[in-house]
Every structure is written in structure tokens, then in C-alpha cells.
Design an enzyme around this catalytic site. Structure first.
Site, PDB file in Angstrom:
ATOM      1  CG  HIS A 109      91.258  65.687  48.654  1.00 24.51           C
ATOM      2  ND1 HIS A 109      90.717  64.819  47.727  1.00 24.51           N
ATOM      3  CD2 HIS A 109      92.214  66.406  47.987  1.00 24.51           C
ATOM      4  CE1 HIS A 109      91.313  65.000  46.563  1.00 24.51           C
ATOM      5  NE2 HIS A 109      92.214  65.958  46.697  1.00 24.51           N
ATOM      6  CB  SER A 124      94.742  63.861  46.691  1.00 25.49           C
ATOM      7  OG  SER A 124      96.042  63.494  46.258  1.00 25.49           O
ATOM      8  CG  MET A 146      96.690  71.774  46.482  1.00 27.54           C
ATOM      9  SD  MET A 146      95.125  71.944  45.590  1.00 27.54           S
ATOM     10  CE  MET A 146      93.947  71.659  46.894  1.00 27.54           C
ATOM     11  CD  GLU A 194      99.141  63.272  48.684  1.00 26.37           C
ATOM     12  OE1 GLU A 194      98.099  62.629  48.576  1.00 26.37           O
ATOM     13  OE2 GLU A 194      99.240  64.241  49.465  1.00 26.37           O
ATOM     14  CE  LYS A 209     100.770  64.694  52.754  1.00 26.17           C
ATOM     15  NZ  LYS A 209     100.317  65.996  52.269  1.00 26.17           N
ATOM     16  CG  ASN A 246      92.228  61.730  43.450  1.00 30.05           C
ATOM     17  OD1 ASN A 246      91.922  62.419  42.500  1.00 30.05           O
ATOM     18  ND2 ASN A 246      93.010  62.180  44.419  1.00 30.05           N
TER      19      ASN A 246
END
Length: 334
Positions: free
Chosen positions: A179, A158, A53, A131, A136, A229
Site C-alpha cells: 500500500h 488501502s 496511484m 478499490e 480486484k 488508515n
């Protein structure tokens, strides 16, 4: 006959669908009550992570002529990520779509670094780390410490709670979700997520950034999986159930392709990376049967097994299918 065809081209179902998409894309770029002129100027960008990403996001900004600083935790990760970026552009050179001089110029806009201090003067940072809410928290506390007060802090999450991520900083008004969809350098959609405390200027800037890198930005609310999603979830669940019921990935993908979709769900999974979905499932604990809610339907056993075999998709050459560069037909060999 020509006049009849011309009339149908303007009023037929396909034409109406294309017209809807045209106007919907323009409508979704506008946020009611938010003045687009409040967007802040973005002259430089920070990106956390140089994996699938992060590297793809860096490519987007380079193509738009916007310099970026890409941060990783280890030199080997930086080297690997930059090699992938260079390889992607090298293939375009080979096809005659770019020149070596252009590639050199684009690479010059991407500065790889191991130090958060190099983000001290960027205007926005887009975090594209693993993730996990714990990761984070570490990342956003570091960003809050090292970035200038006016810098916007965005997360490429996401599915995780943007408000929770914002709470790790002293600037929740400058935190927003951005995202990108994998591969970020190819997919057009950019799902921006409004936090409870995101300021109008922050929201307007996120939308403007999307347009500047030729994405289709859409502002959505903050909930698990957001919109993209949450739509994809039932689709991939039913596709995965089809495998357990005896269908092959090729059969499922052909049915969806014949229906009119550009790709089937298993080809999409290989393109995005099977490891990404696995990590999301693992982070919630549902890969462990003992931790699943009672009666929960879990159809992803095949994908989990493929990941355990290091079959992540296109990035490893094998996933749901075995993929050979330049080979149109994907093969199932498991």
C-alpha cells in the site's frame, strides 16, 4: 552557553524524538523470523492502472532504474496517465532539478500497454486499480493467468482483505499487499501487508522492493484499513465533524499546522484526492443513509458534496480548497 545548547541538542525532547524515528525506521524494516536474504531479485515490474496511484508508482521505479509495464483498460487512460507523469517531471526540469535528457531516459523505462500478455516476464506486479473487490477479482485472475509462476502479485489496496484477494489466484503464497500513500511518487511510507499464506520470500521481496525505491517499508497485519488508515480514520472523522460544527477548513488546518504537523487534514485530503475516500465509502455502501448501520456517525457529507461537484483536490484544481499552481495560500470558495 554553547555547551549548554549542544547538550540540549543531544538530550532534549526534539532530539530524543528524532533519535526514536531514526531507530524505529530501521527496526520496522526487519521482520522477525524472515531472512531478508530470501528476497527474490526484481528486474522488471508490472503496474495495473495509470491513474494517480499507478502513475506515481511507475515514477518511483523509473527513478530507481527499474523498467515497468503499465496496464490500462483504455488508450485514453494510458495517454492521460503518461501525460501526468511527463508533466510532473517537466515541472522539475523547469525548476532546474532535472534535465530533459534525464526525463527522456526515465520515460523510456515506462512501457504503457493495454495487454496483460506484456506482463509475461515481469518479476512482480503491483495492482493499483479501483478499490472494489469485484475489480480486484477480475484483475488478479488475469494476472494469475498471464504472469510467470515465479511472479509476485501485490495489491495497492488501502483497506481490502488481502487473503480474499489471494484466494482469486492459484499462488496465494506469492500474494502480498503493498500500500503506497498518495501521491506515491512523493510519500515515503510503504505499508506492506502480510497475507495468511504469504511466503517468507514474498514478504522479504516486498520489503526489499520498498528499500530499492527509497521508501520506508513497514510490514503490518491484514485487517480493514491496516494500520495507516486505521490511524487516519478517527483523525479525519473529528476534522470533518469540526466542519459540520461551523469551523472552516482553513481554521482546522491552521490549528493542526500550528500544533506542529506539516499539513492539516483538509490539505492532505486535497493532496491524496477526495474521490479516493469517497469511492472507499461508496464501496461499503455508507454513502447511502438507508444502508448505514443504525446510529452510525457519518460526518463526511461535505466531502461527498464536494466530490459530486467534481472537486477532487489538486488533480482538478479544486477540493476542500481552490488551488492555483505556485500559489501558497489555499482558498475556500464554497
Amino acid at each position: 552557553a554553547a555547551s549548554i545548547n549542544a547538550e540540549y541538542m543531544g538530550t532534549g525532547s526534539e532530539s530524543r524524538a528524532l533519535q526514536h524515528c531514526f531507530f524505529a525506521q530501521r527496526a520496522c524494516s526487519k521482520i522477525p523470523g524472515v531472512n531478508p536474504k530470501s528476497a527474490l531479485p526484481i528486474k522488471s515490474v508490472g503496474i495495473i492502472g495509470c491513474g494517480t496511484m499507478g502513475g506515481g508508482i511507475a515514477m518511483c521505479f523509473a527513478r530507481a532504474g527499474i523498467p515497468s509495464v503499465v496496464i490500462e483498460v483504455k488508450q485514453e487512460y494510458l495517454d492521460r496517465g503518461m501525460q501526468v507523469i511527463q508533466g510532473n517531471w517537466a515541472r522539475r526540469v523547469k525548476k532546474g532539478k532535472m534535465t530533459k535528457k534525464q526525463v527522456k531516459g526515465l520515460l523510456g523505462l515506462i512501457k504503457p500497454s493495454l495487454n496483460y500478455e506484456d506482463l509475461s516476464d515481469v518479476d512482480i506486479v503491483i495492482e493499483a486499480a479501483f478499490e472494489s473487490m469485484n475489480i480486484k477479482e477480475t484483475v488478479f485472475k488475469n494476472l494469475d493467468k498471464h504472469c510467470k509462476p515465479s511472479c509476485i502479485l501485490a495489491s495497492n489496496t488501502s483497506s481490502l482483505d488481502i487473503d480474499k484477494i489471494a484466494s482469486f489466484t492459484n499462488r496465494p503464497d506469492k500474494v502480498v499487499g503493498m500500500h503506497f500513500f498518495s501521491p506515491a511518487n512523493v510519500m515515503q511510507l510503504l505499508e506492506n501487508i502480510r497475507g495468511a499464506k504469504s511466503s517468507d520470500a514474498t514478504l522479504a521481496t516486498a520489503m526489499q522492493v520498498g528499500k530499492s525505491i527509497k521508501k520506508v517499508p513497514v510490514m503490518v497485519g491484514n485487517c480493514r484499513g491496516f494500520v495507516g488508515n486505521r490511524m487516519l480514520g478517527p483523525y479525519t472523522t473529528v476534522a470533518s465533524m469540526s466542519l459540520l460544527e461551523g469551523a472552516s477548513p482553513s481554521q482546522v488546518d491552521k490549528a493542526i499546522y500550528d500544533f506542529g504537523m506539516a499539513m492539516g487534514p483538509f490539505a492532505v485530503g486535497d493532496l491524496a484526492g477526495l474521490d479516493i475516500g469517497y469511492k472507499m465509502r461508496k464501496a461499503t455502501g455508507i454513502t447511502d443513509p438507508a444502508k448505514r448501520p443504525e446510529g452510525m456517525l457519518y460526518p463526511f457529507n461535505v466531502q461527498d458534496k464536494l466530490v459530486s461537484m467534481n472537486r477532487f483536490g489538486q488533480k482538478t484544481g479544486k477540493g476542500n480548497f481552490t488551488i492555483t499552481r505556485g500559489e501558497r495560500n489555499r482558498r475556500v470558495d464554497w
